[in-house]
Design a protein around this motif. Sequence first.
Motif, short mmCIF file in Angstrom:
data_model
loop_
_atom_site.label_atom_id
_atom_site.label_comp_id
_atom_site.label_asym_id
_atom_site.label_seq_id
_atom_site.Cartn_x
_atom_site.Cartn_y
_atom_site.Cartn_z
N PRO A 1 14.39 15.72 -8.45
CA PRO A 1 14.55 14.32 -8.83
C PRO A 1 14.43 13.43 -7.61
CG PRO A 1 16.68 15.43 -8.84
CD PRO A 1 15.65 16.49 -8.62
N ALA A 2 13.52 12.47 -7.66
CA ALA A 2 13.30 11.59 -6.52
C ALA A 2 13.16 10.16 -7.01
CB ALA A 2 12.04 12.01 -5.75
N THR A 3 13.79 9.25 -6.31
CA THR A 3 13.61 7.84 -6.61
C THR A 3 12.70 7.23 -5.54
OG1 THR A 3 15.57 7.23 -5.31
CG2 THR A 3 15.90 7.68 -7.65
N HIS A 4 12.18 6.04 -5.84
CA HIS A 4 11.27 5.42 -4.88
C HIS A 4 11.49 3.92 -4.87
CE1 HIS A 4 8.44 3.55 -7.78
NE2 HIS A 4 8.80 4.54 -8.57
N GLY A 5 11.03 3.30 -3.81
CA GLY A 5 11.12 1.86 -3.67
C GLY A 5 10.11 1.37 -2.65
N GLN B 1 26.82 21.12 -0.81
CA GLN B 1 26.42 20.00 -1.65
C GLN B 1 25.04 19.54 -1.22
OE1 GLN B 1 29.22 16.79 -1.00
NE2 GLN B 1 28.00 15.95 0.68
N PRO B 2 24.32 18.85 -2.10
CA PRO B 2 23.01 18.35 -1.69
C PRO B 2 23.15 17.32 -0.59
CG PRO B 2 23.30 18.26 -4.08
CD PRO B 2 24.65 18.54 -3.49
N ARG B 3 22.10 17.14 0.16
CA ARG B 3 22.09 16.16 1.25
C ARG B 3 21.00 15.13 0.96
NH1 ARG B 3 20.90 17.53 7.63
NH2 ARG B 3 21.07 15.38 8.43
N LEU B 4 21.33 13.88 1.17
CA LEU B 4 20.36 12.82 0.93
C LEU B 4 19.25 12.87 1.96
CD1 LEU B 4 19.86 10.28 -0.86
CD2 LEU B 4 20.91 8.95 0.97
N GLY B 5 18.03 12.70 1.49
CA GLY B 5 16.88 12.63 2.39
C GLY B 5 16.14 11.33 2.18
N LEU B 6 15.54 10.83 3.23
CA LEU B 6 14.71 9.63 3.17
C LEU B 6 13.30 10.01 3.61
CD1 LEU B 6 14.24 6.56 2.86
CD2 LEU B 6 14.93 6.33 5.27
N LEU B 7 12.34 9.85 2.71
CA LEU B 7 10.94 10.01 3.06
C LEU B 7 10.35 8.62 3.21
CD1 LEU B 7 8.30 11.51 3.51
CD2 LEU B 7 8.04 11.70 1.02
N ALA C 1 8.95 15.09 -8.62
CA ALA C 1 9.65 15.40 -9.86
C ALA C 1 8.84 16.34 -10.75
CB ALA C 1 9.97 14.10 -10.61
N ARG C 2 7.58 16.00 -10.96
CA ARG C 2 6.77 16.74 -11.93
C ARG C 2 6.28 18.08 -11.39
NH1 ARG C 2 4.75 19.34 -15.07
NH2 ARG C 2 3.38 18.84 -16.83
N THR C 3 5.96 18.15 -10.09
CA THR C 3 5.40 19.37 -9.52
C THR C 3 6.49 20.23 -8.88
OG1 THR C 3 3.27 18.29 -9.11
CG2 THR C 3 3.76 20.29 -7.84
N ALA C 4 7.34 19.60 -8.05
CA ALA C 4 8.37 20.36 -7.33
C ALA C 4 9.70 20.44 -8.09
CB ALA C 4 8.61 19.74 -5.96
N LEU D 1 0.83 -1.20 0.00
CA LEU D 1 0.00 0.00 0.00
C LEU D 1 0.86 1.25 0.00
CD1 LEU D 1 -3.29 0.56 1.90
CD2 LEU D 1 -1.49 2.27 2.13
N SER D 2 1.81 1.33 0.91
CA SER D 2 2.68 2.49 0.96
C SER D 2 3.62 2.56 -0.24
CB SER D 2 3.50 2.47 2.26
OG SER D 2 2.65 2.57 3.38
N GLY D 3 3.88 1.41 -0.86
CA GLY D 3 4.68 1.41 -2.07
C GLY D 3 4.00 2.16 -3.20
N VAL D 4 2.68 2.02 -3.30
CA VAL D 4 1.93 2.80 -4.30
C VAL D 4 2.02 4.28 -3.98
CG1 VAL D 4 -0.39 3.26 -5.21
CG2 VAL D 4 0.36 0.91 -4.85
N ALA D 5 1.88 4.63 -2.71
CA ALA D 5 2.00 6.04 -2.30
C ALA D 5 3.40 6.56 -2.59
CB ALA D 5 1.67 6.19 -0.82
N ALA D 6 4.43 5.73 -2.42
CA ALA D 6 5.80 6.15 -2.67
C ALA D 6 6.02 6.45 -4.15
CB ALA D 6 6.78 5.08 -2.19
N ALA D 7 5.46 5.61 -5.02
CA ALA D 7 5.59 5.86 -6.46
C ALA D 7 4.92 7.17 -6.85
CB ALA D 7 5.00 4.69 -7.25
N ARG D 8 3.73 7.40 -6.31
CA ARG D 8 3.03 8.67 -6.58
C ARG D 8 3.83 9.85 -6.03
NH1 ARG D 8 -1.34 11.66 -8.96
NH2 ARG D 8 -1.89 13.31 -7.51
N ALA D 9 4.40 9.69 -4.84
CA ALA D 9 5.17 10.77 -4.23
C ALA D 9 6.37 11.15 -5.09
CB ALA D 9 5.63 10.37 -2.83
N ALA D 10 7.09 10.15 -5.59
CA ALA D 10 8.26 10.43 -6.43
C ALA D 10 7.85 11.16 -7.70
CB ALA D 10 8.99 9.13 -6.76
N MET D 11 6.72 10.76 -8.28
CA MET D 11 6.24 11.44 -9.48
C MET D 11 5.88 12.89 -9.18
SD MET D 11 3.40 12.71 -11.21
CE MET D 11 1.97 11.96 -10.41
N MET D 12 5.19 13.14 -8.07
CA MET D 12 4.78 14.50 -7.74
C MET D 12 5.98 15.37 -7.40
SD MET D 12 1.53 15.01 -8.12
CE MET D 12 1.13 16.42 -7.08
#
Length: 393
Positions: free
Chosen positions: A252-256, A301-307, A246-249, A233-244
Motif C-alpha cells: 500500500p502506497a500513497t502519493h502526492g 513494526q513497519p517503518r515509514l519510507g519516503l520515495l 500497490a498493484r504489482t508489489a 511532471l514528477s507528480g504524474v510519475a508519483a501517481a504511477r509509482a503508487a499504483m505500481m
Amino acid sequence: MTYIDEAVLDDQDHLAACDSRSTLRALATAGAQLREGARLAREAGVERLARSDRPRSVLVASLGGSAVVADVLDMLAEPGSPVPVAVRRNIPLPGWVGSLDLVVAVSLSGRARGPLAVAAEAARRGASLLTVGAADSPLAAVCARARGVHVDVGPDRLSSRTSLWSLLTPVLVAANELGLVDVDEAALEQTALRLDAEAEADRPSSEAFINPAKSLALQLSETVPVVLGDGPLSGVAAARAAMMLARTARIPATHGELPDAASQVVATFDGPFTAGGGRGVDRLRAGADIFADPFLDGPAQPRLGLLMIRDAPADITSPDHADLAALSDAVLKTAYDAGVKVATITAESGHPLTRLAGQIARVDYAATYLAIGSGLDPAVSEHIHALRDHTRA
C-alpha cells in the motif's frame, strides 16, 4: 514490511520461476513499444484528426493500468495547449461534450467498461473519436461506427501495466498533430533511447549492487512508502509509482505532489511508523537490538519510507522552481530528522516526456523486483481473481 535478501534478486532461476508472464521482459520492450506505437498511429491515420478545425476541447478516458495516459497528456498539454484537456474515467460524460470536441478512449483489451461507455456516449453525441486498444474489440467497433480513428496496440500485449507506451504513444502523436503538445519525432526517439538505456541498466542479469531498480526495491522493501513528486511532471510519475507498488508489489502506497501535499506528507512523520513518532529517534536507535534477525524474528513494526521523485533541475523553467526546490529539500531534511527511510529518483536531463519516462521506468522495474523478491508473481494476484469472480456473481 518485507525483508528481501539481495541474493534472491540476483537468482535468475528464482526470477524466472516467480515471473510467470515475463513482466520484466515486457517492461524491457518499452522503447520498442514507443517506436511501434508511433508507426501504428500513423498507419491508422491520426493526422486525419488535424485536417478539420481544431477541437474545442479534448477529453481523455483511461483507467487502471492505463490511467496514466490521461495524466501524461494533461500534464504535457497544460503549459501551452490552445484548448483545454479534461480527464474522465467513466460515464456520465460531461454535458458540454458535443460535436465540436474530441474524445480519446484508451483500453488495452478494448473492453474496459469506463472507456468503452465514454466512447459510445461520445459517438452518440457526434464528437470526434480517437480510440487506442486491441483490434477487433468492442472499442474498435464503436470507433468504426463513429468514423473515428482507432489505433491498434500491436500483438502480445498482456497487461496495461507493461504496455504503457503502446497505449500512450498514439495519443501523444495525435496530440502533436493537433498542436496540443510539443512531442515531435525527435522527442519520441529521445524517449525511446532513454527507455532502452533504463532497460539495460535494470536488466535481471545485472547484480543488485549496480542495478538501480534492484537497489530501489531493496530500499522500499523495508518500508511503508509515501511517494512524493516535486512538481507536475514528477507528480504524474508519483501517481504511477503508487499504483505500481500497490498493484504489482502489493504494497500500500500513497502519493502526492508538491507544493500542495507537503503538509499531509510531513504530518505522517509524527505517526506510529517512524522511530518514536519522530521523537526520541536517536534514543530508540541506540536501544535497538543489533542482533535481531528480521527473517527469523520478524519486524517489530513497519517503518515509514519516503520515495521522493525529483525532476531534472537544469530543465525546469517554472517561475516557482526555486521555491519548489527549497520545499523539496526541507521535506527531505525533515524526513531524515524524523527517522524516515528516504529514497530518491532524480530525472536525467531531456525533453519533458523523456524525463518522465526515466522516472516511470525505474519504479516499474523496482516494483516488479520487489514483488519477485517477496516470492510474489508480479502479474498474478489471487485476490484480484477472487474480486472478479465475486463481481461476476
